[in-house]
Design an enzyme around this catalytic site. Sequence first.
Site, PDB file in Angstrom:
ATOM      1  CB  THR A 176      57.539  64.521  34.900  1.00 39.09           C
ATOM      2  OG1 THR A 176      56.329  64.341  34.193  1.00 39.09           O
ATOM      3  CG2 THR A 176      58.001  63.204  35.480  1.00 39.09           C
ATOM      4  NE  ARG A 204      50.160  59.840  28.004  1.00 38.95           N
ATOM      5  CZ  ARG A 204      51.235  60.337  28.623  1.00 38.95           C
ATOM      6  NH1 ARG A 204      51.179  60.657  29.884  1.00 38.95           N
ATOM      7  NH2 ARG A 204      52.369  60.512  27.968  1.00 38.95           N
ATOM      8  N   GLY A 206      51.762  57.288  30.730  1.00 37.53           N
ATOM      9  CA  GLY A 206      53.032  57.572  30.064  1.00 37.53           C
ATOM     10  C   GLY A 206      54.149  56.653  30.542  1.00 37.53           C
ATOM     11  CG  ASP A 207      58.051  58.285  30.319  1.00 37.27           C
ATOM     12  OD1 ASP A 207      57.084  59.085  30.339  1.00 37.27           O
ATOM     13  OD2 ASP A 207      59.215  58.627  30.584  1.00 37.27           O
ATOM     14  CB  THR A 227      61.167  64.526  32.501  1.00 37.60           C
ATOM     15  OG1 THR A 227      60.177  65.466  32.049  1.00 37.60           O
ATOM     16  CG2 THR A 227      62.550  65.149  32.366  1.00 37.60           C
ATOM     17  N   GLY A 228      59.773  63.526  29.636  1.00 36.67           N
ATOM     18  CA  GLY A 228      59.678  63.821  28.209  1.00 36.67           C
ATOM     19  C   GLY A 228      58.393  63.289  27.637  1.00 36.67           C
ATOM     20  N   GLY A 230      56.146  60.897  26.838  1.00 39.07           N
ATOM     21  CA  GLY A 230      56.084  59.546  27.375  1.00 39.07           C
ATOM     22  C   GLY A 230      55.951  58.452  26.338  1.00 39.07           C
TER      23      GLY A 230
HETATM   24  N1  ASP Z   1      56.878  61.665  30.762  1.00 41.21           N
HETATM   25  C1  ASP Z   1      55.657  62.219  31.282  1.00 41.21           C
HETATM   26  C2  ASP Z   1      54.491  61.535  30.633  1.00 41.21           C
HETATM   27  O1  ASP Z   1      54.532  61.283  29.448  1.00 41.21           O
HETATM   28  C3  ASP Z   1      55.532  63.695  31.029  1.00 41.21           C
HETATM   29  C4  ASP Z   1      56.739  64.531  31.341  1.00 41.21           C
HETATM   30  O2  ASP Z   1      57.808  64.045  31.672  1.00 41.21           O
HETATM   31  O3  ASP Z   1      56.635  65.749  31.255  1.00 41.21           O
HETATM   32  O4  ASP Z   1      53.498  61.294  31.308  1.00 41.21           O
END
Ligand code: ASP
Length: 310
Positions: A176, A204, A206-207, A227-228, A230
């Site tokens: 991301t 789906r 994410g965050d 980033t992480g 989500g």
């Molecule tokens: N946060 C992003 C998600 O969950 C993924 C990522 O940051 O790698 O969609």
Amino acid sequence: MKNFSIAIHGGAGTLIKGNMTPEKELDYRNALQLAINSGYALLEKGASAINAVEQAVILLENNSLFNAGKGSVFTNAGNHEMDASIMNGKTLEAGAVSLITGIKNPISLAKQVMFKSEHVFLAGEGAMNFAKENGFLLENTDYFYDQFRYEQWQHIKDSDSFQLDHSDKKDTKFGTVGAVACDQKGNLAAATSTGGMTNKKWGRIGDTPMIGAGTYANNKTCAVSCTGSGEFFIRGVVAYDVSCLMEYKGLTLQQAADEVIMNRVLSIGGDGGLIAVDAQGNIAMPFNTEGMYRGFKTSERDAVVRIYKD
Ligand code: ASP
């Protein structure tokens, strides 16, 4: 003139250190450096933080090394559904899009939602109609095709797994992307863009497109891009939590960012990181994964680009 600065990330899903070759590392470093330079050049000319973060994210979205825009991962249905959001710390205006397809630069669509609609968050078909009405051109599916990414999807497409960029068990190359900036007037902004998780289904989200979870900016405190994993970042309302710790508890930017990433998110099982900037131009970039593609440049300091905990 106040201090000004920009920080960017290309995701907490770095290649496992042992699998990183010097050539690949150079590609990532060059891509990050280019994005920092172009955002910083705008700030230096007096441009707003919001334009600088959009510009940096556009460059990262245009590079297939990262899981956003051109490099977005495959969904279970074999296409690419992208999410993005942007926030202006001066006005608290925000724009976000989710489940969009074929748009070259989702971050610019999110910005358009912020400026040209009365809404904050548009998703799916409605967001696509908004894009068409606002003159956004569609790329064909070839533009988003990447052989490595396709193979990665092939490995799990018949299973129920979803692959996170930042899983330490997998060797994944996607990330991301995001940017935060403080401009010469002390105004803050944050922007984040992603293709989400490989093999995701059921719409789906994410965050990344959620204001307060993956992205937040407020001139009183800070601008944050996450980033992480989500699902955990949504439950932890991570970006807003950093701001709250500064506003209500009086923590510094670094203390607040560390508390959220190293304690709070970890304690509920989440992995990842964030980049953040405050109105004095200070920067924090904590992560609890093996690495996070990241870099920054300030009016006080030359550009720094890092991948692992070096
Ligand atoms: N946060 C992003 C998600 O969950 C993924 C990522 O940051 O790698 O969609």
